[in-house]
Design a protein around this motif. Structure first.
Motif, mmCIF file in Angstrom:
data_model
loop_
_atom_site.group_PDB
_atom_site.id
_atom_site.type_symbol
_atom_site.label_atom_id
_atom_site.label_comp_id
_atom_site.label_asym_id
_atom_site.label_seq_id
_atom_site.Cartn_x
_atom_site.Cartn_y
_atom_site.Cartn_z
ATOM 1 N N LYS A 85 62.126 16.685 37.333
ATOM 2 C CA LYS A 85 61.372 15.568 36.800
ATOM 3 C C LYS A 85 61.073 14.586 37.932
ATOM 4 N N PHE B 244 46.773 9.338 35.860
ATOM 5 C CA PHE B 244 47.312 10.508 35.167
ATOM 6 C C PHE B 244 48.455 10.029 34.277
ATOM 7 N N ASP C 12 53.085 18.876 38.071
ATOM 8 C CA ASP C 12 52.473 19.200 36.788
ATOM 9 C C ASP C 12 52.250 17.886 36.043
ATOM 10 N N ARG C 13 51.019 17.511 35.847
ATOM 11 C CA ARG C 13 50.708 16.197 35.282
ATOM 12 C C ARG C 13 51.191 16.047 33.849
ATOM 13 N N GLU C 14 51.151 17.121 33.082
ATOM 14 C CA GLU C 14 51.530 17.030 31.664
ATOM 15 C C GLU C 14 53.037 16.996 31.494
ATOM 16 N N LYS C 15 53.747 17.826 32.239
ATOM 17 C CA LYS C 15 55.198 17.890 32.086
ATOM 18 C C LYS C 15 55.916 16.847 32.921
ATOM 19 N N GLY C 16 55.275 16.344 33.971
ATOM 20 C CA GLY C 16 55.945 15.403 34.855
ATOM 21 C C GLY C 16 56.975 16.069 35.720
ATOM 22 N N THR C 17 56.755 17.343 36.058
ATOM 23 C CA THR C 17 57.689 18.096 36.886
ATOM 24 C C THR C 17 56.961 18.626 38.106
ATOM 25 N N ASN D 232 50.058 10.967 31.737
ATOM 26 C CA ASN D 232 51.087 11.809 31.149
ATOM 27 C C ASN D 232 52.345 11.878 31.996
ATOM 28 N N VAL D 233 52.290 11.349 33.241
ATOM 29 C CA VAL D 233 53.437 11.419 34.132
ATOM 30 C C VAL D 233 54.045 10.032 34.232
ATOM 31 N N SER D 234 55.381 9.953 34.175
ATOM 32 C CA SER D 234 56.051 8.660 34.255
ATOM 33 C C SER D 234 55.693 7.959 35.547
#
Length: 385
Positions: free
Chosen positions: A361, A372, A315-320, A374-376
């Motif tokens: 994560k 992307f 999930d690019r926004e949540k980083g999960t 939004n992901v670390s």
């Protein structure tokens, strides 16, 4: 309520309270540290899903040819005395390409001319005899039968004269046939006979590719020939012009296989393009009919949840990451083809799926994270235990 009986008991009691207080302090500190510890973030290697494959690609190489190729030969037999063109030369209607020794045919013309002259004289003689018979019969000097005989002789002489005329025309044609001429615009592609060779009527001497539509001929094995049907649209690419791609159509499929190669000849028509030259190497690309679109992923990206094949998607926004059920179409040399469950642009974990958990994560390689944001990100591209 309890009672202390001795000084020794008091000492034991004090030590116990001190130990209990120390344990309580340690427990509180551990709980505080546990509450303050950040959640572990695992670096992962991912694969971005590209556009879906539209089925198994069929690629066969061939050469560019003219749609119409003429094998030219003399209409009479004889010995070749001249060849006036070479391979690669352009020809136009009426151009003389080769000649035979025409001495015998010229002699036949002279004989036919002499026969015609004799037949003409005979026709004139019989015509005079007929007129004389008509005059004598009118004066009742000659009988009716003599007139009829004179008339029949004249008719026979006229027929002989017509036959002589036809024979002369035929002899002259034979002389003309001693010259091999082109009747189309084109390019000489092959020479099958040369000066000094005696050929019979109809023996191929030269091959000419007629100007006009071009096509590619390929050899297709029997297991794939059903995928090439007349009218099917295919792609044509060219070895000498990598930036040139044309849409072609299957024009003709051989009804039987070649007895030696056991392949079927397939001709693909090409649109008019000046960059396409005869003899160029071309590759015809086609896809299977009624093929189901699939997405290719590495074999290591496929995992299982019980008996259900799954992949782990970032999930690019949540980083999960989270698992997603998929349907496997088949396996290829490069990995696995997925028929359902993925979409273009998905980021799929391609290594270390055994360490994945729902909502875990993750960190992406820098090259991916830069796209992307939004992901670390992390510099590593592999999963660590």
């Amino acid at each position: 309520m309890f009672f202390v009986k001795t000084r020794r008991d008091v000492s034991f009691l004090i030590k116990g309270l001190a130990v209990a207080a120390a344990l309580g302090a340690l427990t509180a500190c551990s709980e505080e540290k546990a509450a303050e510890a950040p959640e572990a973030v695992r670096p992962v290697k991912v694969t971005e899903i590209a556009a879906a494959d539209q089925g198994r690609k069929l690629e066969y190489s061939g050469s560019v040819r003219a749609r119409t190729e003429m094998n030219l030969g003399f209409r009479v037999s004889g010995k070749i005395t001249e060849r006036l063109v070479d391979i690669g030369e352009r020809v136009a209607p009426g151009d003389v390409l080769a000649r035979l020794d025409a001495v015998d045919y010229q002699l036949a013309v002279r004989r036919a001319e002499a026969d015609l002259a004799a037949a003409q004289k005979q026709a004139e003689i019989t015509e005079l005899a007929k007129r004389r018979a008509e005059t004598l019969n009118a004066k009742n000097v000659a009988s009716r039968s003599e007139l009829e005989q004179a008339t029949l002789a004249y008719d026979q002489a006229v027929s002989a004269r017509q036959s002589a005329v036809s024979a002369l025309e035929q002899a002259r044609n034979q002389v003309a046939y001693a010259e091999l001429k082109s009747d189309q615009n084109g390019i000489v592609t092959a020479v099958s006979a040369d000066i000094g060779q005696v050929v019979s009527a109809g023996t191929p001497v030269l091959s000419v590719a007629v100007d006009g539509e071009k096509e590619v001929q390929i050899a297709v094995p029997e297991m794939d020939v059903a995928q090439f049907k007349p009218g099917k649209t295919v792609k044509a690419r060219f070895w000498s012009a990598t930036d040139l791609t044309l849409d072609g159509k299957v024009r003709e499929v051989a009804g039987s296989a070649d007895p030696q190669s056991r392949t079927f000849a397939v001709r693909v028509s090409l649109p008019e393009d000046g960059r396409v030259l005869l003899g160029m190497t071309a590759t015809i690309e086609a896809v299977e009919d009624n093929a189901v679109p699939t997405w290719s992923i590495p074999l290591a990206a496929l995992a299982k949840n019980g008996d259900q094949p799954v992949v782990w998607v970032v999930d690019r926004e949540k980083g999960t990451v989270g698992s997603r059920a998929v349907k496997v179409a088949d396996f290829s040399d490069n990995g696995v083809r997925i028929a359902e469950g993925l979409a273009e642009g998905d980021l799929v974990v391609s290594a270390g799926t055994q360490f994945m958990k729902e909502e875990m994560k993750v960190k992406l390689p820098e090259t991916v994270a830069s796209r992307f944001g939004n992901v670390s990100s992390t510099s590593t591209a592999s999963v660590t235990p």
